[in-house]
Design an enzyme around this catalytic site. Structure first.
Site, PDB file in Angstrom:
ATOM      1  N   HIS A 142       2.405   4.189  -6.915  1.00  7.89           N
ATOM      2  CA  HIS A 142       2.236   2.583  -6.851  1.00  7.89           C
ATOM      3  C   HIS A 142       3.320   1.778  -7.111  1.00  7.89           C
ATOM      4  CE1 HIS A 142      -1.828   2.449  -5.586  1.00  7.89           C
ATOM      5  NE2 HIS A 142      -2.040   3.583  -6.334  1.00  7.89           N
ATOM      6  N   GLY A 172      -5.794   2.830  -0.993  1.00  6.02           N
ATOM      7  CA  GLY A 172      -7.263   2.458  -0.751  1.00  6.02           C
ATOM      8  C   GLY A 172      -8.124   3.791  -1.272  1.00  6.02           C
ATOM      9  N   GLU A 190       4.283  -1.339  -6.780  1.00  2.00           N
ATOM     10  CA  GLU A 190       3.976  -2.610  -7.030  1.00  2.00           C
ATOM     11  C   GLU A 190       3.333  -2.728  -8.428  1.00  2.00           C
ATOM     12  OE1 GLU A 190       2.078  -0.445  -5.248  1.00  2.00           O
ATOM     13  OE2 GLU A 190      -0.086  -0.866  -5.516  1.00  2.00           O
ATOM     14  N   LYS A 213      -0.344 -18.682  -6.956  1.00  3.53           N
ATOM     15  CA  LYS A 213      -0.474 -19.869  -7.968  1.00  3.53           C
ATOM     16  C   LYS A 213       1.107 -19.959  -8.425  1.00  3.53           C
ATOM     17  CE  LYS A 213      -3.390 -22.046 -10.700  1.00  3.53           C
ATOM     18  NZ  LYS A 213      -4.651 -22.617  -9.906  1.00  3.53           N
ATOM     19  N   ASP A 238      -3.425 -27.337  -8.860  1.00  3.96           N
ATOM     20  CA  ASP A 238      -3.541 -27.097  -7.146  1.00  3.96           C
ATOM     21  C   ASP A 238      -3.702 -28.508  -6.513  1.00  3.96           C
ATOM     22  OD1 ASP A 238      -3.293 -24.437  -7.553  1.00  3.96           O
ATOM     23  OD2 ASP A 238      -5.283 -24.024  -7.456  1.00  3.96           O
ATOM     24  N   CYS A 293       0.314   5.310  -1.538  1.00  6.12           N
ATOM     25  CA  CYS A 293      -1.152   5.837  -2.000  1.00  6.12           C
ATOM     26  C   CYS A 293      -1.763   6.233  -0.700  1.00  6.12           C
ATOM     27  CB  CYS A 293      -1.594   5.134  -3.003  1.00  6.12           C
ATOM     28  SG  CYS A 293      -2.953   6.078  -3.862  1.00  6.12           S
ATOM     29  N   TYR A 294      -2.997   5.703  -0.322  1.00  3.97           N
ATOM     30  CA  TYR A 294      -3.569   6.042   0.650  1.00  3.97           C
ATOM     31  C   TYR A 294      -2.793   5.838   2.069  1.00  3.97           C
ATOM     32  CZ  TYR A 294      -7.440   5.876   4.210  1.00  3.97           C
ATOM     33  OH  TYR A 294      -8.191   5.894   5.132  1.00  3.97           O
TER      34      TYR A 294
END
Ligand code: XMP
Length: 508
Positions: free
Chosen positions: A168, A54, A170, A366, A226, A81-82
């Site tokens: 990070h 954040g 990710e 997705k 979708d 992180c945050y």
């Protein structure tokens, strides 16, 4: 089913973290920190919790904080992180501003032996982005990684299974980010990776078969990924009780309408009503040149056509929508009561009288929707189809829309797409635009005064920003040659070399 909670503290990577977790076969759900209580987490049956990053500083009163009891639940926690700083702060540690030694971007990290870093070399590259850092460890924690400027790039309280990383894991720039996450999921949380698309299909079909027994279900099918996957899934659940309505507004791509009918009516034997409403739409659009007005007219007419059609069909109890997880998160930040109207059928729920709305894909990303589509037997070309806007070619015909212009564009667009696909050019979205310019040309001995078509191809991950695709000259040459030869009314082809921003992907 094993679940991981991604507790969102306002980071830009919350969706990405959840996606990465799911890529490891573990179901992840995102909640903003202020939408779930510690009691709800305790009851929620989570195997682990991830605190996201954040932009804030933990010392600011207005920064997102959380009930300290979360660290006493006995559920493993990973702070990023945050989130890492927040854990330190909540557990009684100290945070300081890094001042001019804050780190951004690729940084070498030195990791100690720790279950989170199992299988990772001592030195590797990670992605850092911070102005604050943990300067004083809380009781029970030890430093498990450092960088040149960050004395606590990671920390761990092994007894309570609470971990923090300043970098990070990710993002793909972190060399061993995937390993950090899988270590957390499998070594620390004890997950087995039971989130499988086959199970998803089976459970969803079973659920709706039970809940919607004897109910009439309506689905607006656009032919996009979708709504196609939602329709086939619901067809498995309720069979003949599902009716799909496919509105052909006359602004579809070449052969698109026929393809939808072939796949859904012929292959899946679904009840499909194709409404040929070209005249109705083009009639309403006659003489209109303003882009926003054109969009509005198409959107509103879509609803009118759909209403008329469902009146003919008789009372329908439920409406199926192809809402997917990013839609849910973006529109309500995890608030289950917020329903985003599907782009292509915007506003339908408010004007029609249904007992309820069914959104079978609302938990999926997705790429997961695509996997489900393939498993359901939907042809690859439909499942991997590039995005196509609800207003269709209407946003790609500049100025007034006429049948002649739509037919002209359909031909040019089909040729361009065919040439790009034949050459194997990788591009996220590619199409032709009929500009409102006509220009002088020459064909044989005769002067021509034809349309100028613009080719557009973009490369992007999220369509929020996009770069124009570097198509090889030979491919452009072939497309241009074929378009001017095969489409009588076009005598000039240009290639759009603008990125987004400042341009948008579509021209209108
Ligand atoms: P822009 O033009 O805003 O487009 O850069 C970004 C992406 O969104 C698609 N798009 C739409 N999709 N209904 C849709 O379903 C719409 O009204 C619409 N407008 C733009 C566009 O094709 C691109 O993929």
């Amino acid at each position: 089913m094993e679940k991981i909670l991604v507790l969102d503290f306002g980071g830009q990577y919350d969706l990405l973290i959840a996606r990465r977790v799911r890529e490891h076969g573990v179901y992840a759900e995102i909640f903003p920190y202020n939408r779930i209580t510690v009691e709800e987490i305790r009851e929620g049956g989570y195997r682990g919790i991830i605190f996201t990053g954040g932009p804030n500083s933990v010392y600011d009163e207005s920064s997102p904080h959380y009930d300290r009891k979360i660290l006493e639940l006995g559920i493993p926690v990973l702070g990023i992180c945050y989130g890492h700083q927040l854990i330190a702060w909540m557990a009684g540690g100290e945070i300081k501003s890094a001042g001019n030694i804050s780190e951004y971007g690729k940084t070498e990290v030195t990791a100690k032996s720790c279950e989170l870093f199992c299988g990772i070399p001592e030195k590797s590259i990670c992605w850092m982005s911070h102005t604050d850092y943990v300067s004083g460890l809380p009781d029970g924690f030890e430093v498990t990684a450092v960088t040149e400027n960050c004395p606590c790039a990671a920390m761990a309280d092994r007894k309570r299974r609470i971990y923090g990383v300043q970098f990070h894991p990710e993002v793909t720039h972190t060399e061993y980010g995937g390993t950090v996450l899988s270590n957390f999921l499998f070594r620390v949380c004890g997950c087995t990776g039971d989130w499988k698309m086959d199970d998803f299909i089976e459970k969803t079909v079973e659920k709706y078969r039970r809940e919607l027994q004897g109910k009439k279900v309506l689905c607006a099918l656009s032919g996009g990924v979708d709504s196609s996957v939602a329709a086939v899934l619901m067809h498995r659940a309720v069979g003949e009780n599902l009716t799909c309505v496919f509105v052909d507004h006359g602004l579809l791509r070449k052969h698109e309408g026929a393809q939808v009918v072939r796949v859904f009516r012929d292959r899946f034997s679904m009840k499909l009503v194709r409404v040929n409403a070209e005249d109705r739409f083009l009639g309403k659009l006659a003489g209109v040149t303003d882009p926003e007005k054109k969009r509005k007219i198409i959107g509103e007419e879509f609803i009118r056509v759909f209403e008329d059609e469902s009146r003919e069909l008789g009372k329908m109890d439920y409406l199926v929508q192809g809402t997917i997880y990013p839609d849910v998160i973006e529109s309500g930040k995890g608030d289950a009561s917020t329903i985003k109207s599907h782009h292509n059928v915007g506003g339908l729920p408010s004007v029609m009288d249904f007992e309820g709305i069914v959104e079978p894909l609302r938990d999926l990303f997705k790429d997961e929707v695509r996997q489900v589509g393939l498993k359901l037997g939907i042809p690859e070309y439909l499942v991997r189809r590039q995005p196509f806007p609800g207003p269709g070619l209407g946003v790609r015909i500049i100025g007034e829309i006429t049948k002649e212009k739509a037919d002209t564009l359909r031909e040019a667009d089909a040729i361009f797409r065919e040439e790009l696909e034949k050459a194997g050019v990788a591009s996220s979205q590619y199409f032709a635009v009929l500009t409102d310019t006509r220009s002088v040309g020459v064909m044989g001995d005769a002067r021509t005064y034809g349309y100028t078509v613009a080719l557009r191809a973009v490369t992007t991950d999220d369509f929020m920003t996009a770069d124009w695709t570097r198509i090889p000259y030979e491919v452009l040459e072939r497309a241009s040659g074929r378009i001017t030869n095969e489409v009588r009314t076009i005598n000039r082809v240009v290639y759009d070399i603008t990125s987004k921003p400042p341009a948008t992907v579509e021209w209108e």
